[in-house]
Design a protein around this motif. Structure first.
Motif, PDB file in Angstrom:
ATOM      1  N   THR A 299      52.647  30.855  44.988  1.00 26.17           N
ATOM      2  CA  THR A 299      51.633  30.064  45.036  1.00 26.17           C
ATOM      3  C   THR A 299      50.312  30.883  45.350  1.00 26.17           C
ATOM      4  O   THR A 299      49.150  30.615  44.694  1.00 26.17           O
ATOM      5  CB  THR A 299      51.544  28.744  45.848  1.00 26.17           C
ATOM      6  N   LEU A 300      50.380  31.879  46.042  1.00 23.67           N
ATOM      7  CA  LEU A 300      49.351  32.884  46.548  1.00 23.67           C
ATOM      8  C   LEU A 300      48.990  33.447  45.285  1.00 23.67           C
ATOM      9  O   LEU A 300      47.805  33.696  44.730  1.00 23.67           O
ATOM     10  CB  LEU A 300      49.373  33.653  47.708  1.00 23.67           C
ATOM     11  N   ALA A 301      49.812  33.949  44.474  1.00 24.06           N
ATOM     12  CA  ALA A 301      49.603  34.769  43.325  1.00 24.06           C
ATOM     13  C   ALA A 301      49.135  33.772  42.112  1.00 24.06           C
ATOM     14  O   ALA A 301      47.964  34.524  41.302  1.00 24.06           O
ATOM     15  CB  ALA A 301      50.916  35.391  42.858  1.00 24.06           C
ATOM     16  N   GLU A 302      49.564  32.978  41.988  1.00 28.42           N
ATOM     17  CA  GLU A 302      48.796  31.837  41.042  1.00 28.42           C
ATOM     18  C   GLU A 302      47.291  31.514  41.296  1.00 28.42           C
ATOM     19  O   GLU A 302      46.790  31.418  40.412  1.00 28.42           O
ATOM     20  CB  GLU A 302      49.661  30.522  40.960  1.00 28.42           C
TER      21      GLU A 302
ATOM     22  N   THR B 297      37.079  42.522  43.688  1.00 31.85           N
ATOM     23  CA  THR B 297      35.666  42.342  44.295  1.00 31.85           C
ATOM     24  C   THR B 297      35.372  40.847  43.752  1.00 31.85           C
ATOM     25  O   THR B 297      34.789  40.287  44.486  1.00 31.85           O
ATOM     26  CB  THR B 297      34.698  43.254  43.676  1.00 31.85           C
ATOM     27  N   LYS B 298      35.770  40.669  42.583  1.00 35.65           N
ATOM     28  CA  LYS B 298      35.436  39.246  41.756  1.00 35.65           C
ATOM     29  C   LYS B 298      36.067  37.981  42.700  1.00 35.65           C
ATOM     30  O   LYS B 298      35.361  37.152  42.800  1.00 35.65           O
ATOM     31  CB  LYS B 298      35.854  39.333  40.434  1.00 35.65           C
ATOM     32  N   ALA B 299      37.511  38.610  42.928  1.00 34.16           N
ATOM     33  CA  ALA B 299      38.313  37.296  43.596  1.00 34.16           C
ATOM     34  C   ALA B 299      37.672  37.388  45.169  1.00 34.16           C
ATOM     35  O   ALA B 299      37.501  36.277  45.593  1.00 34.16           O
ATOM     36  CB  ALA B 299      39.674  37.990  43.823  1.00 34.16           C
ATOM     37  N   LEU B 300      37.346  38.554  45.896  1.00 32.53           N
ATOM     38  CA  LEU B 300      36.823  38.318  47.064  1.00 32.53           C
ATOM     39  C   LEU B 300      35.443  37.308  47.140  1.00 32.53           C
ATOM     40  O   LEU B 300      35.312  36.542  47.866  1.00 32.53           O
ATOM     41  CB  LEU B 300      36.209  39.762  47.563  1.00 32.53           C
ATOM     42  N   GLU B 301      34.551  37.820  46.110  1.00 34.75           N
ATOM     43  CA  GLU B 301      33.393  36.972  45.808  1.00 34.75           C
ATOM     44  C   GLU B 301      33.527  35.463  45.709  1.00 34.75           C
ATOM     45  O   GLU B 301      32.765  34.614  46.270  1.00 34.75           O
ATOM     46  CB  GLU B 301      32.421  37.499  45.046  1.00 34.75           C
TER      47      GLU B 301
ATOM     48  N   GLY C 256      42.172  38.176  37.832  1.00 38.48           N
ATOM     49  CA  GLY C 256      42.578  39.487  37.266  1.00 38.48           C
ATOM     50  C   GLY C 256      44.193  39.516  37.357  1.00 38.48           C
ATOM     51  O   GLY C 256      44.901  38.656  37.802  1.00 38.48           O
ATOM     52  N   GLN C 257      44.770  40.578  36.988  1.00 36.36           N
ATOM     53  CA  GLN C 257      45.970  41.031  37.245  1.00 36.36           C
ATOM     54  C   GLN C 257      46.620  41.271  38.610  1.00 36.36           C
ATOM     55  O   GLN C 257      46.027  42.161  39.244  1.00 36.36           O
ATOM     56  CB  GLN C 257      46.373  42.296  36.230  1.00 36.36           C
TER      57      GLN C 257
END
Length: 148
Positions: A62-65, A102-106, A71-72
């Motif tokens: 679920t974390l990966a999803e 970086t995009k996921a962090l933001e 991104g990948q």
């Protein structure tokens, strides 16, 4: 660091299909540990994020999803207690590129995931503190100069 580079060169080359299609790797749904570690050890290929404040029902899958929309995702791991095998409430997500991470962090920092607000930051290198008491040796001995 040089030893890691030599080990990385000796590993067989990695095809991108091994990462994106888990059916080509082992029978489990995550990539093999050798594949992940070889990607992480190579300079500039992977970027790892620390995810804190996870729900105790969150799993690796679920974390990966949740993070795959940015991104990948090379690897997603929820850290669990060794004895009780319950989640400790934090985990790590490894992305294929620094820009995706970086995009996921933001976007995900401070957002709700499975009913809990998660905190996202770049992962720091693991410290190897043994947890023992440091050895106290006292003050250094004074230097004595014998000039005769």
């Amino acid at each position: 660091m040089a030893a890691l580079r030599r080990i990385g060169r000796n590993l067989p080359s990695i095809r991108s299909t091994q990462i994106t299609n888990p059916n080509l790797s082992s029978s489990s749904s995550s990539p093999s540990p050798i594949l992940v570690s070889s990607l992480i050890s190579r300079r500039g290929i992977a970027s790892k994020l620390f995810i804190g404040g996870l729900s105790f029902t969150t799993t690796d899958k679920t974390l990966a999803e949740a993070f795959s929309q940015y991104g990948q995702v090379v690897e997603a791991k929820v850290v669990c207690d060794k004895v009780s095998e319950k989640s400790k409430g934090f985990g790590f997500v490894t992305f294929a590129s620094h820009d995706e991470a970086t995009k996921a962090l933001e976007d995900m920092n401070g957002k709700s995931l499975h009913g809990r607000v998660v905190f996202v930051d770049h992962a720091r290198p693991q410290s190897y503190f043994t947890g023992g008491v440091p050895i106290a040796r006292g003050p250094p001995e004074p230097k004595v100069d014998f000039q005769e």
